[in-house]
Scaffold this motif. Structure first.
Motif, PDB file in Angstrom:
ATOM      1  N   THR A  44       9.326  -2.720   3.227  1.00  0.00           N
ATOM      2  CA  THR A  44       8.227  -3.677   3.074  1.00  0.00           C
ATOM      3  C   THR A  44       8.149  -4.621   4.275  1.00  0.00           C
ATOM      4  O   THR A  44       7.054  -4.971   4.726  1.00  0.00           O
ATOM      5  N   GLN A  86       3.359  -4.033  -2.724  1.00  0.00           N
ATOM      6  CA  GLN A  86       4.337  -3.476  -3.665  1.00  0.00           C
ATOM      7  C   GLN A  86       4.131  -4.111  -5.044  1.00  0.00           C
ATOM      8  O   GLN A  86       4.148  -3.425  -6.058  1.00  0.00           O
ATOM      9  N   ASP A 162       2.224   0.560  -0.217  1.00  0.00           N
ATOM     10  CA  ASP A 162       3.600   0.164  -0.554  1.00  0.00           C
ATOM     11  C   ASP A 162       3.910   0.450  -2.022  1.00  0.00           C
ATOM     12  O   ASP A 162       3.530  -0.307  -2.905  1.00  0.00           O
ATOM     13  N   GLU A 163       4.575   1.567  -2.254  1.00  0.00           N
ATOM     14  CA  GLU A 163       5.005   1.977  -3.607  1.00  0.00           C
ATOM     15  C   GLU A 163       3.846   2.008  -4.609  1.00  0.00           C
ATOM     16  O   GLU A 163       3.939   1.455  -5.698  1.00  0.00           O
TER      17      GLU A 163
HETATM   18 MG   LIG Z   1       9.752  -2.873  -0.614  1.00  0.00          MG
END
Ligand SMILES: [Mg+2]
Ligand SMILES: Nc1ncnc2c1ncn2[C@@H]1O[C@H](COP(=O)(O)OP(=O)(O)O)[C@@H](O)[C@H]1O
Length: 237
Positions: A44, A86, A162-163
């Motif tokens: 991240t 995220q 992000d994820e």
């Molecule tokens: Mg992360």
């Protein structure tokens, strides 16, 4: 080779904590690159540097041939870099459509054009039927797609995800995989942080593995999935 993003010897420190160190890689136009690594590996943070949320401590970032190191995020967005978070950051009290219009307003000062553009992206992301509800009413899977729609509405060349598959059911993961494939067909490159291996391995052209802030491996999904260095990093988690 048509290099879209070139990250060279990037480092990011928070006081004495080294979150990223000596990270170099590049991404070609239209490519899907997966970024994996154990929790706390610095994924991240790397996104935050590329998207201009943090200035890097060391190294350079080039995008479309320009040095963009340390540019703030609104400028990065103008250059054509968009991201999702995220932990989803939707504007909960605004409608789904209004959330996406925020993205569309980056390049369209006319509200009616931004409205049209946002509607198109909602349709692309399968959220048309939810356009007029408050964003806070959406399921987790829908909120993640909303963030993608908002990012796409800024008309990026590069999308940082992000994820986006975290917390999704297996069928929702497959829908997310399908969405990423259709984004790639539009010619948009994607750099994707993902823990859900069945989500990232089938779609990535190239994979980068971080551990303790450093790049420990890169290669095709097949190459890195049998790399002893990568397996050791995951066994240690
Ligand atoms: Mg992360
Ligand atoms: N804003 C920050 N201030 C201080 N430390 C941070 C900050 N952001 C991340 N870190 C630290 O940097 C390291 C990498 O974090 P992160 O990039 O979130 O990893 P990942 O996304 O791979 O799980 C962690 O040790 C984390 O605690």
């Amino acid at each position: 080779m048509n290099k879209l993003l070139v990250v060279d010897k990037l480092g990011k420190h928070f006081g004495g904590l080294v979150a990223n160190e000596d990270i170099s890689f590049h991404l070609e136009a239209g490519q899907i690159v997966g970024l994996i690594g154990p929790n706390g590996a610095g994924k991240t943070t790397l996104f935050n540097c590329i998207a201009g949320f943090y200035p890097p401590s060391e190294g350079t970032i080039r995008f479309l041939g320009n040095d963009i190191t340390g540019m703030p995020s609104p400028k990065m967005a103008h250059m054509g870099i968009a991201r999702t978070f995220q932990i989803v950051r939707c504007f909960g009290s605004m409608t789904v459509l209004e959330n996406v219009m925020v993205g569309a307003m980056l390049r369209n000062k006319s509200v009616s054009i931004a409205h049209e553009r946002a509607s198109d992206e909602l349709e692309f992301c399968g959220l048309s039927s939810r356009a007029s509800v408050p964003a806070s009413d959406l399921t987790v899977a829908e909120q993640r797609r909303l963030e993608v729609a908002r990012a796409l509405a800024t008309e990026p060349h590069l999308l940082l995800l992000d994820e986006m598959m975290a917390g999704l059911t297996p069928s929702e993961v497959q829908e997310a995989v399908g969405l990423v494939k259709t984004i790639q067909k539009r010619g948009i490159a994607c750099l994707i942080v993902e823990h859900v291996m069945e989500g990232i391995m089938p779609i990535a052209d190239h994979m980068i593995v971080l551990d303790y802030g450093r790049k420990i491996a890169e290669g095709t999904p097949a190459e890195i999935s049998c790399d002893p260095v990568v397996l050791a990093a995951y066994l240690g988690e």
